[in-house]
Scaffold this motif. Structure first.
Motif, mmCIF file in Angstrom:
data_model
loop_
_atom_site.group_PDB
_atom_site.id
_atom_site.type_symbol
_atom_site.label_atom_id
_atom_site.label_comp_id
_atom_site.label_asym_id
_atom_site.label_seq_id
_atom_site.Cartn_x
_atom_site.Cartn_y
_atom_site.Cartn_z
ATOM 1 N N THR A 46 -2.181 117.297 99.395
ATOM 2 C CA THR A 46 -1.680 118.395 100.223
ATOM 3 C C THR A 46 -0.794 119.337 99.421
ATOM 4 O O THR A 46 -0.782 120.552 99.652
ATOM 5 N N GLN A 47 -0.062 118.791 98.443
ATOM 6 C CA GLN A 47 0.784 119.633 97.586
ATOM 7 C C GLN A 47 -0.053 120.693 96.886
ATOM 8 O O GLN A 47 0.309 121.874 96.845
ATOM 9 N N ILE A 48 -1.201 120.280 96.334
ATOM 10 C CA ILE A 48 -2.078 121.230 95.644
ATOM 11 C C ILE A 48 -2.617 122.267 96.622
ATOM 12 O O ILE A 48 -2.672 123.459 96.318
ATOM 13 N N CYS A 49 -3.001 121.819 97.818
ATOM 14 C CA CYS A 49 -3.551 122.743 98.819
ATOM 15 C C CYS A 49 -2.532 123.805 99.213
ATOM 16 O O CYS A 49 -2.859 125.001 99.301
ATOM 17 N N LEU A 50 -1.294 123.385 99.468
ATOM 18 C CA LEU A 50 -0.248 124.333 99.846
ATOM 19 C C LEU A 50 0.042 125.294 98.696
ATOM 20 O O LEU A 50 0.192 126.510 98.901
ATOM 21 N N GLN A 51 0.127 124.743 97.494
ATOM 22 C CA GLN A 51 0.434 125.555 96.317
ATOM 23 C C GLN A 51 -0.661 126.588 96.064
ATOM 24 O O GLN A 51 -0.374 127.753 95.749
ATOM 25 N N LEU A 52 -1.904 126.172 96.210
ATOM 26 C CA LEU A 52 -3.021 127.094 95.994
ATOM 27 C C LEU A 52 -3.027 128.197 97.062
ATOM 28 O O LEU A 52 -3.333 129.356 96.765
ATOM 29 N N HIS A 84 7.401 125.856 103.460
ATOM 30 C CA HIS A 84 8.504 126.811 103.327
ATOM 31 C C HIS A 84 9.315 126.538 102.057
ATOM 32 O O HIS A 84 9.801 127.463 101.410
ATOM 33 N N GLN A 85 9.447 125.270 101.697
ATOM 34 C CA GLN A 85 10.160 124.911 100.463
ATOM 35 C C GLN A 85 9.419 125.447 99.247
ATOM 36 O O GLN A 85 10.027 126.042 98.341
ATOM 37 N N LEU A 86 8.099 125.256 99.213
ATOM 38 C CA LEU A 86 7.295 125.785 98.111
ATOM 39 C C LEU A 86 7.291 127.312 98.115
ATOM 40 O O LEU A 86 7.264 127.947 97.054
ATOM 41 N N CYS A 87 7.327 127.892 99.300
ATOM 42 C CA CYS A 87 7.319 129.347 99.422
ATOM 43 C C CYS A 87 8.564 129.958 98.792
ATOM 44 O O CYS A 87 8.495 131.014 98.152
ATOM 45 N N LEU A 88 9.714 129.308 98.952
ATOM 46 C CA LEU A 88 10.953 129.806 98.346
ATOM 47 C C LEU A 88 10.833 129.850 96.832
ATOM 48 O O LEU A 88 11.225 130.825 96.186
ATOM 49 N N SER A 89 10.274 128.788 96.254
ATOM 50 C CA SER A 89 10.080 128.737 94.810
ATOM 51 C C SER A 89 9.062 129.787 94.365
ATOM 52 O O SER A 89 9.259 130.473 93.349
ATOM 53 N N THR A 286 7.530 118.009 91.827
ATOM 54 C CA THR A 286 8.953 118.311 91.918
ATOM 55 C C THR A 286 9.219 119.100 93.199
ATOM 56 O O THR A 286 8.301 119.403 93.955
ATOM 57 N N ARG A 287 10.454 119.444 93.414
ATOM 58 C CA ARG A 287 10.816 120.256 94.568
ATOM 59 C C ARG A 287 10.087 121.604 94.539
ATOM 60 O O ARG A 287 9.719 122.162 95.568
ATOM 61 N N GLU A 288 9.889 122.129 93.316
ATOM 62 C CA GLU A 288 9.263 123.454 93.153
ATOM 63 C C GLU A 288 7.743 123.415 93.243
ATOM 64 O O GLU A 288 7.108 124.456 93.350
ATOM 65 N N GLY A 289 7.134 122.219 93.153
ATOM 66 C CA GLY A 289 5.684 122.148 93.247
ATOM 67 C C GLY A 289 5.077 121.087 92.362
ATOM 68 O O GLY A 289 5.772 120.171 91.888
ATOM 69 N N LEU A 290 3.787 121.207 92.109
ATOM 70 C CA LEU A 290 3.038 120.262 91.297
ATOM 71 C C LEU A 290 2.700 120.925 89.962
ATOM 72 O O LEU A 290 2.109 122.003 89.943
ATOM 73 N N PHE A 291 3.047 120.237 88.861
ATOM 74 C CA PHE A 291 2.921 120.847 87.548
ATOM 75 C C PHE A 291 2.369 119.845 86.538
ATOM 76 O O PHE A 291 2.708 118.664 86.562
ATOM 77 N N GLY A 292 1.508 120.345 85.643
ATOM 78 C CA GLY A 292 0.974 119.517 84.579
ATOM 79 C C GLY A 292 2.027 119.197 83.543
ATOM 80 O O GLY A 292 3.020 119.913 83.387
ATOM 81 N N VAL A 293 1.805 118.078 82.837
ATOM 82 C CA VAL A 293 2.742 117.622 81.795
ATOM 83 C C VAL A 293 1.971 117.463 80.504
ATOM 84 O O VAL A 293 0.906 116.830 80.470
ATOM 85 N N GLU A 294 2.491 118.048 79.440
ATOM 86 C CA GLU A 294 1.874 117.880 78.121
ATOM 87 C C GLU A 294 2.639 116.834 77.332
ATOM 88 O O GLU A 294 3.874 116.880 77.264
#
Length: 295
Positions: A46-52, A84-89, A286-294
């Motif tokens: 769901t995190q990816i769906c909201l972020q997209l 709404h939290q992701l929207c702020l970021s 994270t609070r700001e969203g879903l992010f890849g890690v290198e």
């Protein structure tokens, strides 16, 4: 979609909002195609769906679709608080693309879906809805979160019911593909997993794509809905969640035991896709969203 386009798939992509994930996915989630994300609950689907849904609103020059989205949710309640939290970021990172008082959540049209027949009824009204949206910010992303929830309890395990279920799969996917082609949409669908018991030989003896990657929380799993649904999607991604011991602490003073530091390791795998090799990418939420890690 022709065989040539399946092999090359040079269609427009929608950014995930993370450069690392976008590189891994060769630009993001493709239009004119159905992309499925498979994972157990709490893995980040769901995190990816909201972020997209938020990043689809970015200009095309910044990886977005300059578009709004239609979000069909079957898991209740809908995570408005997280959106709404992701929207702020998202707003703080992309303030120069939007007016001061603009709210990106207004361009995410949320609709609850209760049954497979209800989904087909909604999709029958989607064409005029998208046509009318062209006068404003057009809809160019459809999210279904999740498809498995619609088939969890409404069907018995009888030949007639299995045939009816497969028929609904093909009706739903055919409609989604027709919408994706007509309006150049990106379609993102989430699916759940079931435990895999027995030899690691795939589903009914058939291995679909990178079947060996399907491990999460120390269990072997396989996507829900079986082979019939697997044939309905163009690309399948898998999110895993496992704990790894990263180091051993010194023994306690009594010398009887020692502690281990465990870290939750999340990975995104390509199970199959016409434009992507079998590969994986670590990510974090994270609070700001879903992010890849290198690494």
């Amino acid at each position: 979609m022709t065989p040539q386009s399946l092999l090359q798939l040079t269609s427009q992509k929608c950014t995930t909002g993370c450069p690392i994930l976008d590189r891994f996915l060769y630009g993001g989630i493709p239009c004119d195609s159905i992309t499925e994300i498979v994972a157990e609950s709490g893995s980040g689907k769901t995190q990816i769906c909201l972020q997209l849904s938020l990043h689809a609103q970015l200009p095309v020059s910044h990886g977005g679709l300059a578009a709004s989205s239609l979000y069909l949710h079957t898991e209740f309640p809908f995570p408005f608080r997280r959106l709404h939290q992701l929207c702020l970021s998202f707003r703080s990172s992309n303030a120069h693309h939007f007016p001061v008082n603009d709210n990106p959540c207004d361009r995410i049209f949320v609709q609850s879906v209760h049954t497979a027949d209800h989904l087909l009824e909604i999709m029958s009204k989607t064409d005029p809805f998208i046509e009318n949206s062209k006068n404003q910010v057009p809809v160019r992303l459809i999210v279904i979160d999740s498809i498995a929830a619609l088939f969890r309890s409404d069907f018995d395990n009888t030949p007639f019911e299995l045939k009816r279920r497969s028929s609904l799969f093909f009706k739903i996917s055919s409609k989604l593909k027709a919408l994706a082609k007509r309006f150049n949409l990106a379609v993102l669908v989430t699916n759940q997993v079931v435990d895999l018991v027995g030899p690691n030989e795939g589903i009914n003896g058939l291995r679909i794509g990178n079947f060996g990657c399907l491990h999460t929380s120390g269990r072997r799993v396989c996507p829900a809905l079986g082979l019939a649904w697997a044939n309905c999607v163009n690309s399948r991604l898998f999110l895993s969640r496992n704990e790894e011991v990263i180091r051993e602490e010194n023994e306690k003073s009594n010398g009887q035991s020692c502690d281990f530091v465990k870290k939750k390791m999340r990975k995104l795998y390509v199970v199959f896709a016409p434009h992507l090799p079998e590969s994986s990418c670590e990510f974090e939420i994270t609070r700001e969203g879903l992010f890849g890690v290198e690494r």
